[in-house]
Scaffold this motif. Structure first.
Motif, PDB file in Angstrom:
ATOM      1  N   ASP A  80       1.899  49.680 -13.674  1.00  0.00           N
ATOM      2  CA  ASP A  80       0.543  50.078 -14.102  1.00  0.00           C
ATOM      3  C   ASP A  80      -0.355  50.947 -13.158  1.00  0.00           C
ATOM      4  OD1 ASP A  80       0.493  48.858 -16.506  1.00  0.00           O
ATOM      5  OD2 ASP A  80      -0.410  47.011 -16.002  1.00  0.00           O
ATOM      6  N   ARG A  81      -0.236  50.625 -11.815  1.00  0.00           N
ATOM      7  CA  ARG A  81      -0.996  51.280 -10.861  1.00  0.00           C
ATOM      8  C   ARG A  81      -0.571  52.760 -10.847  1.00  0.00           C
ATOM      9  NH1 ARG A  81      -1.215  46.550  -7.804  1.00  0.00           N
ATOM     10  NH2 ARG A  81       0.713  47.087  -6.753  1.00  0.00           N
ATOM     11  N   LEU A  82       0.611  52.752 -10.962  1.00  0.00           N
ATOM     12  CA  LEU A  82       1.550  54.194 -10.906  1.00  0.00           C
ATOM     13  C   LEU A  82       0.989  54.804 -12.131  1.00  0.00           C
ATOM     14  CD1 LEU A  82       4.635  53.314  -9.353  1.00  0.00           C
ATOM     15  CD2 LEU A  82       3.097  54.752  -8.343  1.00  0.00           C
ATOM     16  N   ALA A  85      -2.309  56.352 -11.769  1.00  0.00           N
ATOM     17  CA  ALA A  85      -2.445  57.375 -10.960  1.00  0.00           C
ATOM     18  C   ALA A  85      -1.773  58.591 -11.562  1.00  0.00           C
ATOM     19  CB  ALA A  85      -1.726  57.031  -9.767  1.00  0.00           C
ATOM     20  N   TRP A  86      -0.623  58.670 -12.416  1.00  0.00           N
ATOM     21  CA  TRP A  86      -0.357  59.887 -13.136  1.00  0.00           C
ATOM     22  C   TRP A  86      -1.455  60.247 -14.084  1.00  0.00           C
ATOM     23  CZ3 TRP A  86       3.774  63.279 -13.261  1.00  0.00           C
ATOM     24  CH2 TRP A  86       3.987  63.796 -14.482  1.00  0.00           C
ATOM     25  N   ARG A  87      -2.149  59.459 -14.961  1.00  0.00           N
ATOM     26  CA  ARG A  87      -2.911  59.814 -15.636  1.00  0.00           C
ATOM     27  C   ARG A  87      -3.950  60.580 -15.116  1.00  0.00           C
ATOM     28  NH1 ARG A  87      -3.111  59.873 -20.991  1.00  0.00           N
ATOM     29  NH2 ARG A  87      -5.389  59.196 -21.035  1.00  0.00           N
ATOM     30  N   ALA A  88      -4.460  60.154 -13.917  1.00  0.00           N
ATOM     31  CA  ALA A  88      -5.381  60.690 -13.101  1.00  0.00           C
ATOM     32  C   ALA A  88      -5.160  61.932 -12.421  1.00  0.00           C
ATOM     33  CB  ALA A  88      -6.108  59.877 -12.147  1.00  0.00           C
ATOM     34  N   HIS A  89      -3.654  62.354 -12.609  1.00  0.00           N
ATOM     35  CA  HIS A  89      -3.248  63.509 -11.983  1.00  0.00           C
ATOM     36  C   HIS A  89      -3.544  63.544 -10.389  1.00  0.00           C
ATOM     37  CE1 HIS A  89      -2.617  65.023 -15.891  1.00  0.00           C
ATOM     38  NE2 HIS A  89      -3.810  64.973 -16.381  1.00  0.00           N
ATOM     39  N   GLY A  90      -3.320  62.484  -9.902  1.00  0.00           N
ATOM     40  CA  GLY A  90      -3.563  62.460  -8.369  1.00  0.00           C
ATOM     41  C   GLY A  90      -2.354  62.208  -7.642  1.00  0.00           C
ATOM     42  N   GLU A  91      -2.323  61.842  -6.370  1.00  0.00           N
ATOM     43  CA  GLU A  91      -1.212  61.546  -5.589  1.00  0.00           C
ATOM     44  C   GLU A  91      -1.012  59.975  -5.775  1.00  0.00           C
ATOM     45  OE1 GLU A  91      -1.529  62.916  -1.691  1.00  0.00           O
ATOM     46  OE2 GLU A  91      -1.191  65.184  -2.124  1.00  0.00           O
ATOM     47  N   VAL A  92       0.050  59.571  -5.403  1.00  0.00           N
ATOM     48  CA  VAL A  92       0.453  58.208  -5.487  1.00  0.00           C
ATOM     49  C   VAL A  92      -0.178  57.496  -4.381  1.00  0.00           C
ATOM     50  CG1 VAL A  92       2.139  56.329  -5.321  1.00  0.00           C
ATOM     51  CG2 VAL A  92       2.745  58.585  -6.303  1.00  0.00           C
ATOM     52  N   PRO A  93      -1.338  56.810  -4.765  1.00  0.00           N
ATOM     53  CA  PRO A  93      -2.209  55.942  -3.656  1.00  0.00           C
ATOM     54  C   PRO A  93      -1.253  55.211  -2.606  1.00  0.00           C
ATOM     55  CG  PRO A  93      -2.870  55.619  -6.036  1.00  0.00           C
ATOM     56  CD  PRO A  93      -1.593  56.071  -5.890  1.00  0.00           C
ATOM     57  N   ALA A  94      -1.545  55.035  -1.373  1.00  0.00           N
ATOM     58  CA  ALA A  94      -0.671  54.091  -0.500  1.00  0.00           C
ATOM     59  C   ALA A  94      -0.574  52.750  -1.196  1.00  0.00           C
ATOM     60  CB  ALA A  94      -1.342  54.302   0.770  1.00  0.00           C
ATOM     61  N   PRO A  95      -1.530  52.125  -1.540  1.00  0.00           N
ATOM     62  CA  PRO A  95      -1.209  50.645  -1.980  1.00  0.00           C
ATOM     63  C   PRO A  95      -0.269  50.753  -3.133  1.00  0.00           C
ATOM     64  CG  PRO A  95      -3.476  50.999  -1.709  1.00  0.00           C
ATOM     65  CD  PRO A  95      -3.141  52.426  -1.670  1.00  0.00           C
ATOM     66  N   SER A  96      -0.052  51.562  -4.011  1.00  0.00           N
ATOM     67  CA  SER A  96       0.885  51.763  -5.119  1.00  0.00           C
ATOM     68  C   SER A  96       2.170  52.392  -4.588  1.00  0.00           C
ATOM     69  CB  SER A  96       0.205  52.605  -6.008  1.00  0.00           C
ATOM     70  OG  SER A  96      -1.155  52.267  -6.447  1.00  0.00           O
TER      71      SER A  96
END
Length: 238
Positions: A80-82, A85-96
């Motif tokens: 879900d976190r990934l 993050a994909w939907r937000a068009h950002g980089e994969v956050p470190a916690p994820s």
């Protein structure tokens, strides 16, 4: 056929004994058993196999391995976190950046791999394979799930295979063998690319994120682009 069978099972035996040796403590009987296997396998390893059959055997071994990896089930909170993050068009956050996995024994496939079934047809009866290429409606006589993409892969037409597998995933999400076929065919088309490495190493993560975004938001994602974006994700528990 004999060369392919020998090289294929030799490689799997070598991998299995190496895994057994490192997967926990062994009894004295277990150590003796592995020592006997090692002695035999060393003789097998010295046997020469022609390049063509060896390449097909290696492809069959890789196919089994990638398909087996797809039996691992990612923790959905991590997926879900990934997906977010994909939907937000950002980089994969470190916690994820790490996905927890469990192995689902109940999910082991109860059917044959269609590509390996087609490989045996090619080796045993090349004329029949020619007929199947011209009459794809008859592929069900080999395997109920065999597709034109599988035929393209077995015949070495990897770009065509990638296109076929991507079409299947776009239409119905694809099953385990569709995703493993995509990983293997794309590796031949774009070896050592970030997307290829991710698809081979963690196809279960790519598939899970792809399915999550499609089910939650109806988005159609390019699995290759998603694989490249996920290249720095790691897994634990596998």
């Amino acid at each position: 056929m004999a060369h392919v069978e020998f090289a294929h099972w030799r490689d799997q035996e070598i991998k299995a004994t190496a895994l057994a040796r490192t997967n926990g403590p062994l009894t004295e009987m277990g150590r003796r058993f592995l020592a006997l296997l090692d002695a035999e396998l060393q003789q097998w390893a010295a046997e020469s196999v022609p390049t063509g059959p060896l390449d097909r055997a290696n492809a069959a071994t890789a196919d089994r391995l990638v398909s087996w990896r797809l039996l691992r089930r990612p923790e959905m909170a991590d997926i879900d976190r990934l997906a977010q993050a994909w939907r937000a068009h950002g980089e994969v956050p470190a916690p994820s950046g790490t996905v927890r996995l469990t192995f689902d024994k109940s999910a082991a496939p109860h059917r044959t791999n269609p590509r390996i079934a087609l490989l045996y047809v090619l080796l045993e009866d090349p004329a029949r394979m020619e007929h199947l290429q011209a009459n794809p409606a008859e592929l069900g006589s080999v395997d109920a799930n065999a597709s034109a993409a599988d035929v393209a892969f077995v015949m070495g037409r990897f770009e065509e295979a990638v296109t076929g597998y991507l079409r299947q995933i776009s239409e119905d999400g694809g099953d385990d063998f569709t995703w493993s076929g995509l990983a293997l065919a794309y590796e031949r088309q774009a070896p050592a690319s970030p997307a290829s490495l991710m698809l081979l190493a963690h196809p279960e993560v790519v598939r899970a994120v792809h399915q999550r975004v499609a089910r939650q938001h109806g988005d159609r994602i390019d699995p290759i682009a998603l694989s490249g974006w996920l290249q720095h994700v790691t897994t634990v528990g596998d």
